[in-house]
Each structure stands twice: as structure tokens, then as C-alpha cells.
Design a protein around this motif. Structure first.
Motif, mmCIF file in Angstrom:
data_model
loop_
_atom_site.group_PDB
_atom_site.id
_atom_site.type_symbol
_atom_site.label_atom_id
_atom_site.label_comp_id
_atom_site.label_asym_id
_atom_site.label_seq_id
_atom_site.Cartn_x
_atom_site.Cartn_y
_atom_site.Cartn_z
ATOM 1 N N GLY A 145 22.452 41.195 -4.173
ATOM 2 C CA GLY A 145 23.020 41.344 -2.836
ATOM 3 C C GLY A 145 21.998 40.899 -1.816
ATOM 4 O O GLY A 145 21.249 39.958 -2.060
ATOM 5 N N THR A 146 21.949 41.617 -0.706
ATOM 6 C CA THR A 146 20.996 41.264 0.345
ATOM 7 C C THR A 146 19.920 42.340 0.420
ATOM 8 O O THR A 146 20.206 43.463 0.835
ATOM 9 C CB THR A 146 21.721 41.174 1.714
ATOM 10 O OG1 THR A 146 22.910 40.396 1.532
ATOM 11 C CG2 THR A 146 20.847 40.558 2.772
ATOM 12 N N ILE A 172 28.300 62.654 1.822
ATOM 13 C CA ILE A 172 27.087 62.761 0.989
ATOM 14 C C ILE A 172 27.193 61.888 -0.267
ATOM 15 O O ILE A 172 28.283 61.704 -0.814
ATOM 16 C CB ILE A 172 26.802 64.250 0.626
ATOM 17 C CG1 ILE A 172 25.345 64.408 0.173
ATOM 18 C CG2 ILE A 172 27.765 64.773 -0.430
ATOM 19 C CD1 ILE A 172 24.882 65.839 0.080
ATOM 20 N N GLY A 173 26.060 61.345 -0.678
ATOM 21 C CA GLY A 173 25.999 60.588 -1.937
ATOM 22 C C GLY A 173 26.093 59.087 -1.775
ATOM 23 O O GLY A 173 25.861 58.354 -2.718
ATOM 24 N N SER A 174 26.409 58.629 -0.551
ATOM 25 C CA SER A 174 26.615 57.186 -0.406
ATOM 26 C C SER A 174 25.440 56.475 0.250
ATOM 27 O O SER A 174 25.407 55.249 0.295
ATOM 28 C CB SER A 174 27.883 56.935 0.408
ATOM 29 O OG SER A 174 27.775 57.586 1.651
ATOM 30 N N GLY A 175 24.464 57.246 0.748
ATOM 31 C CA GLY A 175 23.364 56.597 1.467
ATOM 32 C C GLY A 175 22.028 56.770 0.773
ATOM 33 O O GLY A 175 21.955 57.328 -0.327
ATOM 34 N N ASP A 176 20.986 56.278 1.439
ATOM 35 C CA ASP A 176 19.651 56.458 0.866
ATOM 36 C C ASP A 176 19.152 57.872 1.161
ATOM 37 O O ASP A 176 19.841 58.673 1.798
ATOM 38 C CB ASP A 176 18.690 55.377 1.366
ATOM 39 C CG ASP A 176 18.489 55.419 2.862
ATOM 40 O OD1 ASP A 176 18.915 56.408 3.488
ATOM 41 O OD2 ASP A 176 17.923 54.476 3.425
ATOM 42 N N LEU A 177 17.951 58.160 0.720
ATOM 43 C CA LEU A 177 17.440 59.528 0.786
ATOM 44 C C LEU A 177 17.369 60.066 2.215
ATOM 45 O O LEU A 177 17.793 61.193 2.479
ATOM 46 C CB LEU A 177 16.062 59.581 0.120
ATOM 47 C CG LEU A 177 15.512 60.955 -0.156
ATOM 48 C CD1 LEU A 177 16.448 61.765 -1.028
ATOM 49 C CD2 LEU A 177 14.152 60.858 -0.809
ATOM 50 N N ASN A 214 15.735 48.684 0.404
ATOM 51 C CA ASN A 214 17.137 48.998 0.103
ATOM 52 C C ASN A 214 17.863 47.693 -0.210
ATOM 53 O O ASN A 214 17.296 46.613 -0.040
ATOM 54 C CB ASN A 214 17.799 49.716 1.290
ATOM 55 C CG ASN A 214 18.936 50.613 0.853
ATOM 56 O OD1 ASN A 214 19.509 50.424 -0.219
ATOM 57 N ND2 ASN A 214 19.268 51.590 1.671
ATOM 58 N N MET A 215 19.073 47.808 -0.657
ATOM 59 C CA MET A 215 19.867 46.609 -0.945
ATOM 60 C C MET A 215 21.213 46.791 -0.240
ATOM 61 O O MET A 215 21.920 47.777 -0.505
ATOM 62 C CB MET A 215 20.060 46.491 -2.460
ATOM 63 C CG MET A 215 20.687 45.214 -2.919
ATOM 64 S SD MET A 215 19.548 43.854 -3.115
ATOM 65 C CE MET A 215 18.946 44.151 -4.766
ATOM 66 N N LYS A 216 21.535 45.879 0.666
ATOM 67 C CA LYS A 216 22.830 45.993 1.341
ATOM 68 C C LYS A 216 23.743 44.866 0.842
ATOM 69 O O LYS A 216 23.278 43.915 0.214
ATOM 70 C CB LYS A 216 22.662 45.946 2.863
ATOM 71 C CG LYS A 216 22.094 44.655 3.390
ATOM 72 C CD LYS A 216 21.979 44.682 4.899
ATOM 73 C CE LYS A 216 21.384 43.393 5.401
ATOM 74 N NZ LYS A 216 21.214 43.335 6.837
ATOM 75 N N HIS A 217 24.991 44.984 1.129
ATOM 76 C CA HIS A 217 25.988 43.982 0.735
ATOM 77 C C HIS A 217 25.834 43.608 -0.742
ATOM 78 O O HIS A 217 25.575 42.445 -1.064
ATOM 79 C CB HIS A 217 25.883 42.705 1.589
ATOM 80 C CG HIS A 217 25.929 42.993 3.064
ATOM 81 N ND1 HIS A 217 25.151 42.313 3.951
ATOM 82 C CD2 HIS A 217 26.633 43.891 3.781
ATOM 83 C CE1 HIS A 217 25.375 42.781 5.168
ATOM 84 N NE2 HIS A 217 26.282 43.743 5.085
ATOM 85 N N VAL A 242 18.045 54.342 -5.596
ATOM 86 C CA VAL A 242 17.615 53.310 -4.642
ATOM 87 C C VAL A 242 16.361 52.577 -5.129
ATOM 88 O O VAL A 242 16.294 51.345 -5.078
ATOM 89 C CB VAL A 242 17.384 53.921 -3.236
ATOM 90 C CG1 VAL A 242 16.696 52.925 -2.329
ATOM 91 C CG2 VAL A 242 18.704 54.311 -2.611
ATOM 92 N N ASP A 243 15.382 53.347 -5.631
ATOM 93 C CA ASP A 243 14.129 52.710 -6.077
ATOM 94 C C ASP A 243 14.395 51.686 -7.173
ATOM 95 O O ASP A 243 13.804 50.603 -7.183
ATOM 96 C CB ASP A 243 13.144 53.766 -6.595
ATOM 97 C CG ASP A 243 12.632 54.646 -5.481
ATOM 98 O OD1 ASP A 243 12.853 54.285 -4.313
ATOM 99 O OD2 ASP A 243 12.029 55.699 -5.779
#
Lengths: 275, 163
Positions: free
Chosen positions: A96-97, B110-115, A107-110, A76-77
């Protein structure tokens, strides 16, 4: 290093893998996927557009999941900075967005675009620069001309006889997989993987007593870091975007800091200018 | 002489059955205890080291003697998603249906989202498995001693009847 098949193609839909296998793996430079638009592959001399593969949002999401080893949280970072690196050192740019909180991307969505830039190890491409070391070198070129490749080879060559500290902020230079460099970066090169330059410089200066610190993609934010390295009596080898030494140094406000500027042509050293 | 040997055999057999039943109860509790420890360690790996799931499951499975997780880690490293890896490795329901359901739900997402999302998922699974752990532990406390005693006493009773 494994082949592109295992490192990159494996993330894609079998249909795309088949298309990519038809191209020479040595020639592929970028693979671009955009939601609702055809797959585009850049090679050194051509651009291929595959209109029979138009990825959906779900397919992009699925590819992203595979690329992150089904561990999105671990990237994510990096994704918030617009890219992440997959094993093999290949950089994946994302668009993305962005999700903002207090003016900061959290975070980055879409995610709608993925751009896979293929990393390559070209041994001895930095050999002409070796006689200049130890010195402060700034390697300049527009994006995609091979700055990281030259820096990697210079780390390998210099690391054979000098103590080199490498701050690999983007993870592209040594392409570590689970901490282990996938490229040869030299016998005496200490690496800080995915570490911000400001923190990395401090760690290396205190702990590794390097003769040279190398870093990729210098920006104006890194000026205090580079100055602190200079003031410690350690040489700096860095890369930066630009094709004109004086302009770039003025932009970076570092006109009198570097000894030489190395201007790259497409995958070759064009000239070395004494500053 | 033969009678004595027969009595000893009956006693040994029934005691073994009793002790085996008690051991099974104890094993269930220990397995769940290890599973909870593993999930808590997984939270640490994710929160403080951002370890990818494949590496985390492989190393934690080895550390906590839960080979199931080692195999799940290997499957993820080979390219499977966590849900498919779980389905491939766990072919049949575990002895505790609630534990199976909690793990199945965890691996399904699990594994698809942020922390934060991942840590919340693990916390939820831990809370569900903790309920099963408490039940199993109480069952062990209540029945393990009873199984051992029944084993010995049942053997004695049988021996007395036959004598």
C-alpha cells in the motif's frame, strides 16, 4: 492445527470461501487479493484467476481487520515491515502506501494488496540434515521453495536431543497463537516469537544455554548477530534467499562461517555442500 | 405476642427495602469504579503488551468481575467486530445512559487504528465515564444513608400507626 477453512478461508467474503473450498486445501500455496483486480490463487502446479471476485478497497480493509482480530494496533509494527502472521503461521504480505516519519515507516495507509502464503508442516522433510548436526548450516533457496518448512522440521528433529534456541522473527516457524506454538518445534526448543535476531540471540545466549540457534531469513544486517553467536561457541542454522552457495555467502560476507550449505529444490533437499 | 411479631415484621421489611435501595446505589458506584479500572488496565494491555482485543477483554472481564466484557471478548474471538460484539452482548441500555453512550462509541471504533488512536479513544471513554462515576458516587454519598434511615424510621412510623 485447524484446517485452512477455520484459519484462512474464514477471513474472506462467503463468495470467495465458496471458490476456495472447490480447490484442494493441500494444494493452495498463495491467495492474492488486489484492489480492482481479480482474486488469484496459486497452487503447486496452477494459477487460478477468479474474474468474478474483484475486491474493493473497503473489502480489503474489512479482510485486514478480520485477519488482525480487529486489533490493527497489535500488528502495526509487522505491517510496517510488509507482512504479518495470522494464527496457523500463514504469512500475510501487505502492500500500500507507507506513512514515513524521519525516513522510517510508521504506518501503512491505503492497503491495496494482500498476499496470504499458506504455511505447512511437513514432518521428516529435514531428516537427511539431522546427521550433520550440531554444525553451522545455511539453508538456501529462492522464495517459496520451503526454507521455513525445512527449518521448522529441523528444529523439531534437533530439539528431540539437542538444546535448540529458535528466533522466530516473523512468527512463521512456530506459528504461535497467543504465545503457544501451533506447530511441533521439538521437545527441547526454546522459542523467541516475533523477536529481532540481534536481541533474540543475546537473550538465548544468556538465558537458554543453547547448543544450536536457529533463525529464518538471514540478511546482511544480521551478520554481527551471527558472528556474536559463533564467537560464543554456539552453532547456527539459518535460512537465506539464494540458489548459489558461494554467491549468497559472498553477499552476506560470511564466506568462512558456515560448515555446510543446503540447497533446496522445490519442497525437497537438492544437495548439501561442504564449505 | 402477635402484635410484637407484626411490629418486628414491618420493621424488618421496611429496613430491608431501605438497605436494598442503598445497596443498589453502592453497586452502581462499584460497577463504574470497576469499569474505569478495566479501561485503564486495557490501556496498559494495549500500550505495553499489544494484546489483541479478544484476549484483553476476556482476561480483564474475568479479573474485574465484569462478565459483560468476557462475553464481548468471546464474541470478538469468534470473528465479530467490536461494534457487533457490543451490540450482541449489551441488548438494552445500561442504567447510566451516558456510560452506555461512551461504551457504544468506544466499541464502534476500537481496533481499527494504530496504538495512539486506540489509547486516545480509551482516554476519551474514561473521561466520559468518570463524569458519570462522580455523579453516581455523590448520589450514593447523599442518598445511601438516607435510604437506610428512611427504611428503619418508616418501619417505626408504620408500626406506631398500626399499634
Amino acid at each position: 492445527m485447524k484446517g485452512l477453512q477455520q484459519e484462512v478461508f474464514v477471513f474472506f467474503h462467503p463468495e470467495v470461501q465458496q471458490l476456495l473450498r472447490q480447490l484442494s486445501p493441500d494444494g493452495i500455496e498463495e491467495i492474492r487479493l488486489r484492489v480492482g483486480r481479480p482474486l488469484v490463487v496459486h497452487t503447486a502446479d496452477r494459477l487460478y484467476t477468479y474474474r468474478n471476485f474483484i475486491p474493493s478497497m473497503e473489502q480489503i480493509q474489512e479482510i485486514l481487520q478480520k485477519m488482525s482480530g480487529h486489533s490493527y494496533y497489535a500488528f502495526v509494527d509487522e505491517i510496517c515491515k510488509g507482512f504479518f502472521t495470522v494464527p496457523g503461521g500463514h504469512r500475510v504480505g501487505v502492500a500500500g502506501t507507507p506513512v514515513l516519519e524521519g525516513g522510517r515507516i510508521i504506518n501503512m495507509k491505503h492497503i491495496t494488496s494482500l498476499n496470504v502464503r499458506i504455511a505447512r508442516e511437513v514432518k521428516d522433510c529435514a531428516l537427511p540434515l539431522l546427521p550433520y548436526l550440531p554444525a553451522n548450516l545455511l539453508i538456501l533457496s529462492p522464495p517459496g521453495f520451503g526454507k521455513t518448512t525445512v527449518l521448522r522440521d529441523l528444529a523439531r528433529l534437533a530439539g528431540g536431543s539437542l538444546k535448540v534456541g529458535l528466533i522466530d522473527e516473523r512468527g512463521e516457524v512456530c506459528a504461535a497463537a497467543n504465545g503457544e506454538p501451533q506447530f511441533d518445534i521439538g521437545k527441547m526448543t526454546d522459542t523467541l516469537h516475533l523477536c529481532p535476531k540481534s536481541i533474540g540471540a543475546e537473550i538465548l545466549l544468556r538465558g537458554a544455554s543453547p547448543q544450536i540457534i536457529m533463525m529464518d531469513e538471514l540478511s546482511s544486517q544480521d551478520i554481527p548477530t551471527v558472528r556474536s553467536i559463533f564467537s560464543a561457541g554456539v552453532k547456527v542454522v539459518a535460512t537465506a534467499h539464494g540458489d548459489h552457495a558461494a554467491d549468497t555467502l559472498r553477499r552476506l560476507e560470511m564466506s568462512h562461517c558456515f560448515d555446510y550449505a543446503v540447497i533446496l529444490g522445490r519442497h525437497r533437499i537438492k544437495e548439501v555442500i561442504s564449505l | 405476642m402477635i402484635k410484637g411479631a407484626g411490629i418486628l415484621l414491618i420493621l424488618a421489611l421496611s429496613a430491608t427495602l431501605g438497605f436494598d435501595a442503598a445497596r443498589r446505589l453502592r453497586t452502581n458506584t462499584r460497577q463504574l469504579d470497576r469499569l474505569l479500572q478495566l479501561l485503564n488496565a486495557l490501556k496498559g494491555e494495549l500500550a505495553f503488551r499489544h494484546t489483541p482485543l479478544a484476549v484483553a477483554f476476556s482476561s480483564l472481564g474475568e479479573r474485574f468481575f465484569l462478565p459483560l466484557f468476557e462475553r464481548i471478548g468471546e464474541e470478538i474471538a469468534a470473528g465479530s467486530c467490536p461494534r457487533d460484539a457490543f451490540r450482541t452482548v449489551v441488548h438494552q441500555e445500561l442504567s447510566e445512559p451516558e456510560v452506555y453512550s461512551a461504551l457504544s462509541d468506544l466499541f464502534g471504533s476500537i481496533g481499527s487504528g494504530d496504538l495512539m488512536a486506540e489509547l486516545n479513544r480509551i482516554d476519551y471513554a474514561v473521561s466520559r465515564i468518570s463524569v458519570s462515576y462522580e455523579e453516581t458516587r455523590k448520589k450514593e454519598e447523599r442518598y445511601a444513608g438516607m435510604c437506610r434511615s428512611f427504611g428503619i424510621l418508616g418501619g417505626l412510623l408504620l408500626a406506631l400507626i398500626f399499634v
